[in-house]
Design an enzyme around this catalytic site. Structure first.
Site, short mmCIF file in Angstrom:
data_model
loop_
_atom_site.label_atom_id
_atom_site.label_comp_id
_atom_site.label_asym_id
_atom_site.label_seq_id
_atom_site.Cartn_x
_atom_site.Cartn_y
_atom_site.Cartn_z
N PRO A 93 17.18 -4.19 -1.01
CA PRO A 93 17.40 -2.81 -1.44
C PRO A 93 18.35 -2.07 -0.50
O PRO A 93 18.35 -2.31 0.70
CB PRO A 93 16.01 -2.17 -1.33
CG PRO A 93 15.07 -3.23 -0.88
CD PRO A 93 15.89 -4.36 -0.34
N GLY A 141 0.80 -1.22 0.00
CA GLY A 141 0.00 0.00 0.00
C GLY A 141 0.83 1.27 0.00
O GLY A 141 0.35 2.34 -0.36
N TYR A 186 21.84 -5.61 5.33
CA TYR A 186 22.45 -5.92 6.63
C TYR A 186 22.17 -7.34 7.09
O TYR A 186 22.67 -7.75 8.14
CB TYR A 186 22.11 -4.88 7.69
CG TYR A 186 20.66 -4.60 7.99
CD1 TYR A 186 19.70 -5.61 8.06
CD2 TYR A 186 20.26 -3.29 8.26
CE1 TYR A 186 18.38 -5.33 8.37
CE2 TYR A 186 18.94 -3.00 8.57
CZ TYR A 186 18.00 -4.03 8.63
OH TYR A 186 16.71 -3.74 8.94
#
Ligand code: COA
Length: 304
Positions: free
Chosen positions: A199, A30, A158
């Protein structure tokens, strides 16, 4: 000279209609990066299901405004019964799900010694357990139908290095990588592929971005981006459409031989630590300093 900018928004490299007739479910689609990824699938002809705890309308509206087809439904990824019910609702509205994007996540910065057991459990429940519940539901349905499919998890760089001040999320994302490898082997014979896309820094005005410093607001985001650009080997931040393009490739027929991969899309930032990292500041001190600075900035803004 920084890495070249990407082609403009709206461009795509897969053939027009590459996802025609396919149903793509995006958890947490969303807002933010999930919404951007969902839009790229819709642009290629997918019928997109935006599912989230409460925020699905904005994603559905964005896709419809862009001329695509979308359906929204509520899902709490932490609850397997809610996951199953949501798959039923999406199937009834759009048809069986061909592609699952496990994007839903939860995160907040807190040093580990101040993290309550429930804080730990909450993030691990959303990120790791939620990813498994959704992948499992998808896999069960595809196996029963004798149909292949593709799963894409949204990870984090990470996961490979640890995430001081976000130990819960880093551990959960590491689990997601590991799950990717296990399920890729288990499901390859059934033509179900699974990959993870991690990402780097992708600033979005409408998202609560875990990589943006604590206490940040849209007002100081531009300053943070400028600062971040100096720390990224590629010399620029990512654009959400770049994630969308890779996601649509990874789940497409053009990647049918590609499964069990974790791909970091961050201009080599996670690899740069040795040469150029800033002097180390203990995590509790760094957390407190940034919180104090954000409060001072907010107070100064309120007073001006
Ligand atoms: N620092 C420390 N602890 C925190 C915290 C923070 N910033 N935010 C939540 N917690 C703790 C709560 O205190 C609670 O623990 P407790 O019962 O011991 O007090 C536990 O985490 C659960 O918090 P709660 O708010 O009840 O959970 P929730 O299920 O309603 O929401 C999140 C969980 C992760 C969705 C919510 O914290 C959140 O909105 N985070 C920021 C937005 C976000 O995560 N976006 C996605 C980025 S990837």
């Amino acid at each position: 000279m920084p890495l070249s900018p990407p082609p403009p928004l709206g461009a795509h490299f897969l053939p027009s209609g590459a996802y025609g007739g396919r149903v793509v479910m995006v958890t947490g689609g969303g807002t933010g990066l999930g919404k951007s990824i969902a839009l790229e699938f819709a642009r290629l002809g997918a019928k997109v299901a935006i599912v989230s705890r409460s925020n699905f309308e904005a994603g559905v509206a964005a896709i419809k405004a862009d001329g695509g087809e979308a359906f929204g439904a509520a899902m709490d990824v932490r609850d397997p019964a809610s996951v199953a019910a949501c798959f039923d609702a999406v199937e009834a509205a759009l048809g069986p799900v061909d592609v699952l994007i496990n994007n839903a996540a939860g995160n907040f910065e807190v040093p580990a010694d101040r993290m309550s057991p429930n804080a730990w459990k909450t993030v691990v429940d959303i990120v790791l357990n939620g990813t498994f519940y959704c992948a499992r539901e998808f896999g069960l349905r595809r196996l029963k139908a004798g149909k292949g499919g593709a799963v894409l998890n949204v990870g984090a760089p990470y996961a490979a290095t640890g995430g001081p001040s976000t130990a819960h999320s880093a551990a959960a994302k590491a689990g997601v990588n590991n799950l990717t490898w296990s399920l890729a082997v288990e499901w390859a014979p059934d033509n179900i592929r699974i990959n993870t896309l991690a990402p780097g820094f992708y600033p979005e005005k409408d998202r609560s971005n875990h990589s943006v410093e604590a206490g940040s607001s849209a007002a100081n985001l531009d300053a943070q981006i400028a600062k971040r650009m100096q720390t990224i080997p590629g010399g620029r931040v990512g654009q959400a459409r770049e994630l969308g393009w890779l996601a649509t490739f990874l789940c497409s027929d053009y990647a049918n031989y590609l499964t069990g991969h974790v791909i970091v899309l961050d201009a080599a930032n996670w690899l740069r630590r040795w040469h150029s990292t800033a002097p180390f500041e203990p995590i509790r001190e760094s957390f407190d300093r940034r919180k104090r600075e954000a409060e001072e900035a907010a107070a100064a803004k309120g007073g001006s």
